[in-house]
Design an enzyme around this catalytic site. Structure first.
Site, PDB file in Angstrom:
ATOM      1  N   CYS A 104       0.714   3.687  10.346  1.00 49.22           N
ATOM      2  CA  CYS A 104       1.470   4.687   9.593  1.00 49.22           C
ATOM      3  C   CYS A 104       2.183   5.637  10.556  1.00 49.22           C
ATOM      4  O   CYS A 104       1.543   6.250  11.407  1.00 49.22           O
ATOM      5  CB  CYS A 104       0.554   5.494   8.670  1.00 49.22           C
ATOM      6  SG  CYS A 104       1.482   6.766   7.790  1.00 49.22           S
TER       7      CYS A 104
ATOM      8  N   SER B 109       0.827  -1.206   0.000  1.00 53.70           N
ATOM      9  CA  SER B 109       0.000   0.000   0.000  1.00 53.70           C
ATOM     10  C   SER B 109       0.864   1.260   0.000  1.00 53.70           C
ATOM     11  O   SER B 109       1.900   1.307   0.658  1.00 53.70           O
ATOM     12  CB  SER B 109      -0.902   0.007   1.222  1.00 53.70           C
ATOM     13  OG  SER B 109      -1.768   1.116   1.166  1.00 53.70           O
TER      14      SER B 109
ATOM     15  N   LYS C 225      -3.890   2.232  -2.232  1.00 55.82           N
ATOM     16  CA  LYS C 225      -3.385   3.239  -1.309  1.00 55.82           C
ATOM     17  C   LYS C 225      -4.421   3.316  -0.180  1.00 55.82           C
ATOM     18  O   LYS C 225      -5.585   2.974  -0.386  1.00 55.82           O
ATOM     19  CB  LYS C 225      -3.312   4.576  -2.059  1.00 55.82           C
ATOM     20  CG  LYS C 225      -2.212   5.486  -1.568  1.00 55.82           C
ATOM     21  CD  LYS C 225      -1.982   6.619  -2.548  1.00 55.82           C
ATOM     22  CE  LYS C 225      -1.624   7.908  -1.804  1.00 55.82           C
ATOM     23  NZ  LYS C 225      -0.549   7.779  -0.822  1.00 55.82           N
ATOM     24  N   SER C 226      -4.015   3.733   0.997  1.00 53.20           N
ATOM     25  CA  SER C 226      -4.938   3.750   2.135  1.00 53.20           C
ATOM     26  C   SER C 226      -6.178   4.587   1.826  1.00 53.20           C
ATOM     27  O   SER C 226      -6.074   5.731   1.392  1.00 53.20           O
ATOM     28  CB  SER C 226      -4.242   4.311   3.373  1.00 53.20           C
ATOM     29  OG  SER C 226      -3.249   3.409   3.804  1.00 53.20           O
TER      30      SER C 226
ATOM     31  N   ASN D 196      -4.939  -0.509   8.165  1.00 50.55           N
ATOM     32  CA  ASN D 196      -3.701   0.236   8.410  1.00 50.55           C
ATOM     33  C   ASN D 196      -3.803   0.977   9.734  1.00 50.55           C
ATOM     34  O   ASN D 196      -4.457   2.017   9.827  1.00 50.55           O
ATOM     35  CB  ASN D 196      -3.446   1.212   7.256  1.00 50.55           C
ATOM     36  CG  ASN D 196      -2.169   2.014   7.451  1.00 50.55           C
ATOM     37  OD1 ASN D 196      -1.400   1.774   8.388  1.00 50.55           O
ATOM     38  ND2 ASN D 196      -1.934   2.977   6.572  1.00 50.55           N
TER      39      ASN D 196
ATOM     40  N   GLY E 133       1.904  11.173   3.904  1.00 50.86           N
ATOM     41  CA  GLY E 133       0.827  11.622   4.783  1.00 50.86           C
ATOM     42  C   GLY E 133      -0.532  11.097   4.377  1.00 50.86           C
ATOM     43  O   GLY E 133      -1.560  11.699   4.689  1.00 50.86           O
TER      44      GLY E 133
ATOM     45  N   GLY F   9       7.080  -2.296  -2.178  1.00 49.90           N
ATOM     46  CA  GLY F   9       6.721  -0.921  -2.520  1.00 49.90           C
ATOM     47  C   GLY F   9       7.968  -0.165  -2.950  1.00 49.90           C
ATOM     48  O   GLY F   9       8.149   0.205  -4.109  1.00 49.90           O
TER      49      GLY F   9
END
Lengths: 270, 306
Positions: B131, B21, B45-46, B128, B72, B268
């Protein structure tokens, strides 16, 4: 399996000179062997503000220029910097234009696309090509780099303005159509608003030339990882597979000339 | 020919490589391009409930040994996933399994997201909670607390029938304990690790931290030993399927990660070093290693050191 590695940390550079091009456009000169080819770009970091992609407007191996238009919050802050101030630069990134002796080249520049196209003209002349440089803007005061281009030998300059305040009254694409009637170009390169680029691609194709187009997208990393600048439908990152891309590729992309994406990946129509 | 096909939480992957991700996951066409280049599966992606801005640039850079990022978690929100990403990825049949990665600042939002994202029929939901780039905004990641990690897992589990895997943080004193708590709360598996740190890098000439967020997650070759150890710990603690990710650049790296306990390997930062074509290369290298070492089915090596 041995992997070749590399470094993409920014390099701190001092702004050597700032040249005022017009009310909203400056050229920033740096003493640094960037080694950019025409069509490539850098990520310019304004410390404490933001980092944005800019095409290289000139590079002679020891010095390079970035010509930047004040359009948003980041460039507004950049315009407050003075000669002697420092910024960070990453790059050069992306694909580039290539020229060879005997090439008959039409360069079509719209708005601030004139700066990277000037670099092209310079490189094309150096390679021994014949160049017709078409530059357009809304009005005379917004024209960029015309004096620099007219200073190059073997370059015919053609100016178009929407309001007719300088040169031909109309669009660069109309000038290109007219030139194609008189001349046989084997290379067409363009940088400017995407809609204009699309028309340039169509016109060139009609005359059997696969135009090379500088594509602009919202970019973050510059090296094909973040996925911000991918184009539909190929899904390929423009920063890596472009920015200079063939029209024959771009015309198959439903995104080209229709929409772009913002920093969150949301679509916006042109 | 060695068999690389492998089952993960009841989902069949044609090979063990998965796009992690956060990389090349903004659009459906980008995800499809990653599959075209060899990945066995992809992770979005989140996805947030609402649009989320992310940090100003610079958001990432790499060196020979490590890579740093603080994007971010920029995202247009779940509406985009509903209207665009999932329908377009699924048009004409999904080219490979898709893992929906979800993120939220509040535990309750994970529940809402799990409910909505389930309707998009993702093959797996990845939660997730780890992060390290949004601490200023959200505080310490939920993955750093046994209680919070379990609470998020339990809520997501109650809102979906899809396999649920939890993406864990290496930045804890005992990742096995956290994993055990999530397993107890109903997790089907794990993805580990999220980036290490956060770390910080300063440009000494500009006297500024390079990342606009000042700090950012560390990835790339330097973190592989940490990732391998974490996967080993999680496997030992739970025995559940794991997507092992962190510093994998080659087929040999992927094999190592599987030996530690991973059934799938996430990549990734590999894209930075080998471009998107790296997926196909890693798969070929895995295949070659298996052939040379008489491994007929890659599954044989999963957790073989345990």
């Amino acid at each position: 399996m041995k992997i070749q590695t590399f470094d993409t940390r920014p390099v701190a550079l001092t702004i050597k000179k700032i040249v005022r091009e017009n009310e909203n456009t400056n050229t920033y000169v740096f003493d640094y062997p960037l080694g950019a080819r025409s069509g490539q770009f850098v990520m310019l970091w304004i410390p404490g503000v933001d980092e944005k992609p800019f095409s290289v407007a000139y590079d002679n191996g020891t010095e390079f220029w970035l010509t930047i238009c004040r359009v948003g919050p980041a460039t507004k802050e950049l315009f407050k910097l003075k000669e002697g101030d420092k910024v960070g630069v990453r790059g050069p990134f992306g694909t580039n234009y290539e020229f060879k002796k005997g090439d008959k080249v039409a360069l079509v520049a719209g708005g601030y696309g004139a700066a990277p196209m000037y670099f092209c003209a310079h490189e094309a002349v150096k390679a021994g090509a014949e160049v017709d440089f078409i530059v357009g803007a809304r009005s005379e005061d917004l024209l960029l780099f015309t004096h620099k281009v007219s200073g190059l030998s073997d370059v015919d300059l053609h100016i178009a303005t929407d309001d007719g305040s300088c040169g031909f009254k109309g669009y660069t694409t109309q000038v290109l159509e007219k030139l194609f009637k008189k001349k046989k170009f084997n290379k067409v390169c363009t940088c400017g608003p995407e809609i204009m680029e699309k028309f340039v691609g169509e016109i060139a194709e009609k005359h059997g030339v696969d135009a090379e187009i500088s594509v602009e997208k919202y970019m973050k990393c510059g090296f094909g990882v973040c996925g911000q600048c991918v184009i539909d439908d190929s899904g390929e990152p423009i920063c890596k597979k472009g920015c200079v891309m063939k029209y024959s590729y771009l015309k198959r992309m439903p995104e080209f000339g229709k929409y772009h994406r913002d920093a969150q990946g949301k679509k916006h129509n042109f | 020919m060695s068999k690389l096909e492998i089952d993960f939480c009841g989902v069949k992957f044609r090979n063990p490589t998965v796009l992690a991700s956060g990389v090349l996951g903004v659009t459906a066409s980008s995800l499809k391009n990653v599959v075209k280049n060899g990945a066995g599966g992809v992770t979005t992606k989140s996805i947030w409930l609402k649009e989320h801005a992310g940090h100003k640039s610079p958001v990432m850079f790499g060196t020979d040994h490590y890579f740093m990022n603080a994007v971010g978690l920029s995202d247009a929100g779940i509406e985009k996933a509903e209207k665009e990403t999932f329908p377009e990825y699924s048009k004409g049949g999904r080219p490979a399994p898709i893992i929906a990665n979800i993120v939220a600042g509040k535990i309750a939002d994970f529940g809402k997201l799990a409910e909505r994202v389930s309707k998009l029929d993702p093959d797996i939901i990845e939660v997730n909670i780890s992060c390290p780039n949004v601490e200023d905004e959200l505080g310490k990641p939920f993955a750093c607390s046994v209680v919070d990690a379990a609470a998020v897992t339990k809520l997501v589990r109650s809102k979906t029938k899809k396999p649920v895997i939890v993406k864990l943080s290496p930045n804890v004193s005992n990742i096995g304990e956290i994993a055990k708590a999530c397993a107890g709360a109903g997790a089907d598996g794990f993805c580990a690790i999220n980036t290490v740190g956060p770390g910080m890098a300063i440009d000494i000439n500009l006297r500024k931290s390079i990342l606009s967020n000042r700090v950012g997650g560390l990835s790339g070759p330097a973190i592989k030993p940490v990732a391998v150890r974490c996967v080993y710990d999680i496997y030992k603690a739970t025995g559940l399927p794991i997507i092992g990710t962190g510093g994998i650049l080659t087929g040999e790296d992927a094999i190592e990660m599987m030996m530690a306990g991973a059934r799938l390997v996430g990549m990734g930062t590999m894209v930075y070093y080998r471009e998107v074509e790296g997926f196909g290369k890693v798969v070929s290298e895995m295949e070659e290693w298996c052939r040379k070492n008489g491994v007929k089915n890659v599954e044989e090596i999963v957790a073989c050191i345990s």
